[in-house]
Write a protein that holds these residues in place. Structure first.
Motif, PDB file in Angstrom:
ATOM      1  N   SER A   1       1.072  29.096 -25.373  1.00 63.23           N
ATOM      2  CA  SER A   1       0.403  30.342 -25.015  1.00 63.23           C
ATOM      3  C   SER A   1       1.412  31.455 -24.750  1.00 63.23           C
ATOM      4  N   ILE A   2       2.523  31.110 -24.115  1.00 64.51           N
ATOM      5  CA  ILE A   2       3.544  32.101 -23.805  1.00 64.51           C
ATOM      6  C   ILE A   2       4.169  32.660 -25.075  1.00 64.51           C
ATOM      7  N   LEU A   3       4.304  31.814 -26.090  1.00 68.92           N
ATOM      8  CA  LEU A   3       4.930  32.234 -27.340  1.00 68.92           C
ATOM      9  C   LEU A   3       3.993  33.056 -28.216  1.00 68.92           C
ATOM     10  N   LYS A   4       2.700  33.065 -27.878  1.00 74.32           N
ATOM     11  CA  LYS A   4       1.739  33.787 -28.698  1.00 74.32           C
ATOM     12  C   LYS A   4       1.795  35.286 -28.421  1.00 74.32           C
ATOM     13  N   GLU A   5       0.921  36.010 -29.093  1.00 81.82           N
ATOM     14  CA  GLU A   5       0.942  37.474 -29.025  1.00 81.82           C
ATOM     15  C   GLU A   5       0.673  37.957 -27.589  1.00 81.82           C
ATOM     16  N   PRO A   6       0.984  39.226 -27.279  1.00 78.70           N
ATOM     17  CA  PRO A   6       1.036  39.699 -25.895  1.00 78.70           C
ATOM     18  C   PRO A   6      -0.215  39.477 -25.056  1.00 78.70           C
ATOM     19  N   ALA A   7      -1.397  39.664 -25.630  1.00 78.53           N
ATOM     20  CA  ALA A   7      -2.617  39.533 -24.825  1.00 78.53           C
ATOM     21  C   ALA A   7      -2.767  38.131 -24.266  1.00 78.53           C
ATOM     22  N   ALA A   8      -2.577  37.126 -25.127  1.00 85.94           N
ATOM     23  CA  ALA A   8      -2.681  35.736 -24.677  1.00 85.94           C
ATOM     24  C   ALA A   8      -1.559  35.406 -23.709  1.00 85.94           C
ATOM     25  N   ARG A   9      -0.362  35.913 -23.992  1.00 90.24           N
ATOM     26  CA  ARG A   9       0.785  35.624 -23.141  1.00 90.24           C
ATOM     27  C   ARG A   9       0.598  36.200 -21.744  1.00 90.24           C
ATOM     28  N   ALA A  10       0.153  37.428 -21.663  1.00 94.05           N
ATOM     29  CA  ALA A  10      -0.008  38.086 -20.361  1.00 94.05           C
ATOM     30  C   ALA A  10      -1.045  37.367 -19.511  1.00 94.05           C
ATOM     31  N   HIS A  11      -2.117  36.937 -20.130  1.00 94.79           N
ATOM     32  CA  HIS A  11      -3.174  36.236 -19.388  1.00 94.79           C
ATOM     33  C   HIS A  11      -2.649  34.940 -18.782  1.00 94.79           C
ATOM     34  N   ARG A  12      -1.920  34.152 -19.553  1.00 96.50           N
ATOM     35  CA  ARG A  12      -1.435  32.860 -19.068  1.00 96.50           C
ATOM     36  C   ARG A  12      -0.332  33.030 -18.023  1.00 96.50           C
ATOM     37  N   ILE A  13       0.512  34.041 -18.179  1.00 96.07           N
ATOM     38  CA  ILE A  13       1.575  34.280 -17.202  1.00 96.07           C
ATOM     39  C   ILE A  13       0.986  34.647 -15.844  1.00 96.07           C
ATOM     40  N   ARG A  14      -0.043  35.485 -15.862  1.00 94.82           N
ATOM     41  CA  ARG A  14      -0.700  35.848 -14.598  1.00 94.82           C
ATOM     42  C   ARG A  14      -1.368  34.631 -13.950  1.00 94.82           C
ATOM     43  N   GLU A  15      -1.885  33.734 -14.789  1.00 95.52           N
ATOM     44  CA  GLU A  15      -2.606  32.571 -14.284  1.00 95.52           C
ATOM     45  C   GLU A  15      -1.661  31.525 -13.710  1.00 95.52           C
ATOM     46  N   TYR A  16      -0.496  31.339 -14.357  1.00100.16           N
ATOM     47  CA  TYR A  16       0.451  30.292 -13.950  1.00100.16           C
ATOM     48  C   TYR A  16       1.872  30.872 -13.880  1.00100.16           C
ATOM     49  N   PRO A  17       2.161  31.758 -12.928  1.00106.45           N
ATOM     50  CA  PRO A  17       3.480  32.425 -12.902  1.00106.45           C
ATOM     51  C   PRO A  17       4.649  31.468 -12.696  1.00106.45           C
ATOM     52  N   LEU A  18       4.555  30.545 -11.735  1.00109.01           N
ATOM     53  CA  LEU A  18       5.669  29.640 -11.464  1.00109.01           C
ATOM     54  C   LEU A  18       5.836  28.621 -12.596  1.00109.01           C
ATOM     55  N   GLN A  19       4.719  28.108 -13.088  1.00111.07           N
ATOM     56  CA  GLN A  19       4.801  27.156 -14.201  1.00111.07           C
ATOM     57  C   GLN A  19       5.356  27.825 -15.456  1.00111.07           C
ATOM     58  N   THR A  20       5.094  29.117 -15.627  1.00110.05           N
ATOM     59  CA  THR A  20       5.629  29.840 -16.784  1.00110.05           C
ATOM     60  C   THR A  20       7.146  29.818 -16.781  1.00110.05           C
ATOM     61  N   ILE A  21       7.725  30.073 -15.620  1.00110.10           N
ATOM     62  CA  ILE A  21       9.189  30.053 -15.516  1.00110.10           C
ATOM     63  C   ILE A  21       9.718  28.642 -15.783  1.00110.10           C
ATOM     64  N   ALA A  22       9.098  27.661 -15.139  1.00110.78           N
ATOM     65  CA  ALA A  22       9.577  26.279 -15.265  1.00110.78           C
ATOM     66  C   ALA A  22       9.435  25.757 -16.688  1.00110.78           C
TER      67      ALA A  22
ATOM     68  N   SER B   1       9.274  27.456 -19.464  1.00105.48           N
ATOM     69  CA  SER B   1      10.162  28.178 -20.380  1.00105.48           C
ATOM     70  C   SER B   1      11.572  27.596 -20.340  1.00105.48           C
ATOM     71  N   ILE B   2      12.064  27.324 -19.138  1.00110.79           N
ATOM     72  CA  ILE B   2      13.403  26.728 -18.988  1.00110.79           C
ATOM     73  C   ILE B   2      13.411  25.317 -19.558  1.00110.79           C
ATOM     74  N   ALA B   3      12.397  24.541 -19.230  1.00109.87           N
ATOM     75  CA  ALA B   3      12.336  23.155 -19.705  1.00109.87           C
ATOM     76  C   ALA B   3      12.230  23.098 -21.222  1.00109.87           C
ATOM     77  N   GLY B   4      11.508  24.043 -21.817  1.00108.92           N
ATOM     78  CA  GLY B   4      11.373  24.064 -23.269  1.00108.92           C
ATOM     79  C   GLY B   4      12.708  24.235 -23.971  1.00108.92           C
ATOM     80  N   VAL B   5      13.546  25.136 -23.433  1.00109.61           N
ATOM     81  CA  VAL B   5      14.883  25.343 -24.013  1.00109.61           C
ATOM     82  C   VAL B   5      15.740  24.089 -23.838  1.00109.61           C
ATOM     83  N   LEU B   6      15.685  23.490 -22.660  1.00110.17           N
ATOM     84  CA  LEU B   6      16.490  22.299 -22.389  1.00110.17           C
ATOM     85  C   LEU B   6      16.067  21.108 -23.246  1.00110.17           C
ATOM     86  N   LEU B   7      14.792  21.060 -23.628  1.00108.22           N
ATOM     87  CA  LEU B   7      14.286  19.937 -24.418  1.00108.22           C
ATOM     88  C   LEU B   7      14.598  20.063 -25.910  1.00108.22           C
ATOM     89  N   LEU B   8      15.024  21.232 -26.363  1.00111.09           N
ATOM     90  CA  LEU B   8      15.218  21.442 -27.802  1.00111.09           C
ATOM     91  C   LEU B   8      16.191  20.451 -28.446  1.00111.09           C
TER      92      LEU B   8
END
Length: 314
Positions: A256-277, A279-286
């Motif tokens: 959802s975060i990687l999608k276009e701005p409307a979807a991204r903004a909605h999910r970030i507002r809904e899960y702010p702390l999980q968004t940060i976590a 995003s970091i975990a996704g990079v580390l898992l690559l």
């Protein structure tokens, strides 16, 4: 009630309840495939394809991933061109039409079918393509009309996939090429992630093919499989990343975060702390995801598969 397998018709058994409430996945021991239960009718399933599914103004991802999406589609056309010379090609579930546009640019007489009126309109009006709106099985095509038919992550979205393959066999010329890309229910990804597997996508996916089940279905319809690819840089590394993240965070949050701005903004507002976590975990898992992709490719159990088959000459 226990439903029969959509691929081979054998009895199935309950594998797990899906993340989407009210749905379950039933697996088939005979062919290794599975199905979503209950299966929604055309009216019910339409609610699962809102305009946001294709993106605002048909922009689905952020600019970087939109460019990557186009690059992968050009690569897809290159593979098709190596297997069949330019002729008449049908892309079933052509979406916004990018693959179809690249096929037309490569010299193919390109036709598309797309359920979404918004996506089909983009393909017709923006990209200038011949795209029909509606269900593939309801379209009128002549027998032997096409040199190639493509189901790129669309066959699993069709309620009767065997009827779709029968129709593809009918409209293909003898020796014509069939291209099918689907998630692989018998993959290592699917086994590890279970109900959290990113590519499961219940209830939009009616059927969850195994390599064995899809190959069996194709051969029963007069196709000769010429190649099965388990390597997909476009699909499989991200499948690993999101599937693993789904076990710790909100389901498909990174997607959802990687999608276009409307979807991204909605999910970030809904899960702010999980968004940060996430995003970091996704990079580390690559790096691990890339290694797992290579392993599943070597074992021929990729998270998604690409099958290329020819209609046998009578």
């Amino acid at each position: 009630m226990t439903p029969n397998c959509l691929v081979c018709g054998a009895e199935t058994r309950h594998r797990f309840d899906a993340v989407a409430d009210g749905f379950a996945v039933f697996a088939c021991d005979a062919c290794g495939s599975a199905r979503t239960w209950p299966a929604l009718d055309d009216r019910q399933i339409a609610a699962w394809y809102p305009q946001a599914y294709y993106g605002n103004r048909n922009v689905r991802f952020n600019p970087l991933f939109e460019r990557l999406t186009r690059w992968f589609r050009r690569r897809r056309v290159g593979v098709i061109r190596r297997l069949t010379k330019p002729g008449a090609v049908l892309d079933v579930g052509c979406g916004r039409g990018f693959t179809l546009r690249f096929l037309a640019d490569a010299g193919y007489r390109a036709t598309g079918v797309e359920l979404s009126a918004d996506a089909a309109r983009h393909a017709r009006e923006v990209l200038g393509l011949d795209v029909r709106t509606g269900d593939f099985l309801s379209q009128s095509f002549d027998a032997g009309q096409f040199d190639a038919v493509v189901f790129w992550h669309s066959l699993e979205h069709i309620a009767d996939p065997l009827a779709a393959l029968d129709r593809a066999a009918e409209i293909l010329k003898p020796g014509g090429l069939l291209v099918v890309a689907v998630p692989n229910f018998d993959s290592i990804q699917a086994r590890v992630a279970g109900r959290e597997w990113f590519h499961l996508d219940v209830p939009r996916h009616y059927v969850h093919f195994s390599t064995r089940g899809l190959t069996k279905a194709l051969r029963a319809r007069g196709f000769r499989v010429v190649s099965t690819a388990h390597f997909s840089l476009e699909q499989n590394p991200y499948g690993w990343i999101q599937s693993l993240l789904n076990r710790a965070f909100e389901h498909d949050l990174l997607y959802s975060i990687l999608k276009e701005p409307a979807a991204r903004a909605h999910r970030i507002r809904e899960y702010p702390l999980q968004t940060i976590a996430t995003s970091i975990a996704g990079v580390l898992l690559l790096p691990a995801a890339l290694l797992l992709m290579m392993l599943e490719t070597l074992l021929r159990r990729g998270g998604t598969i690409e099958v290329y088959a020819r209609k046998e000459r009578v």
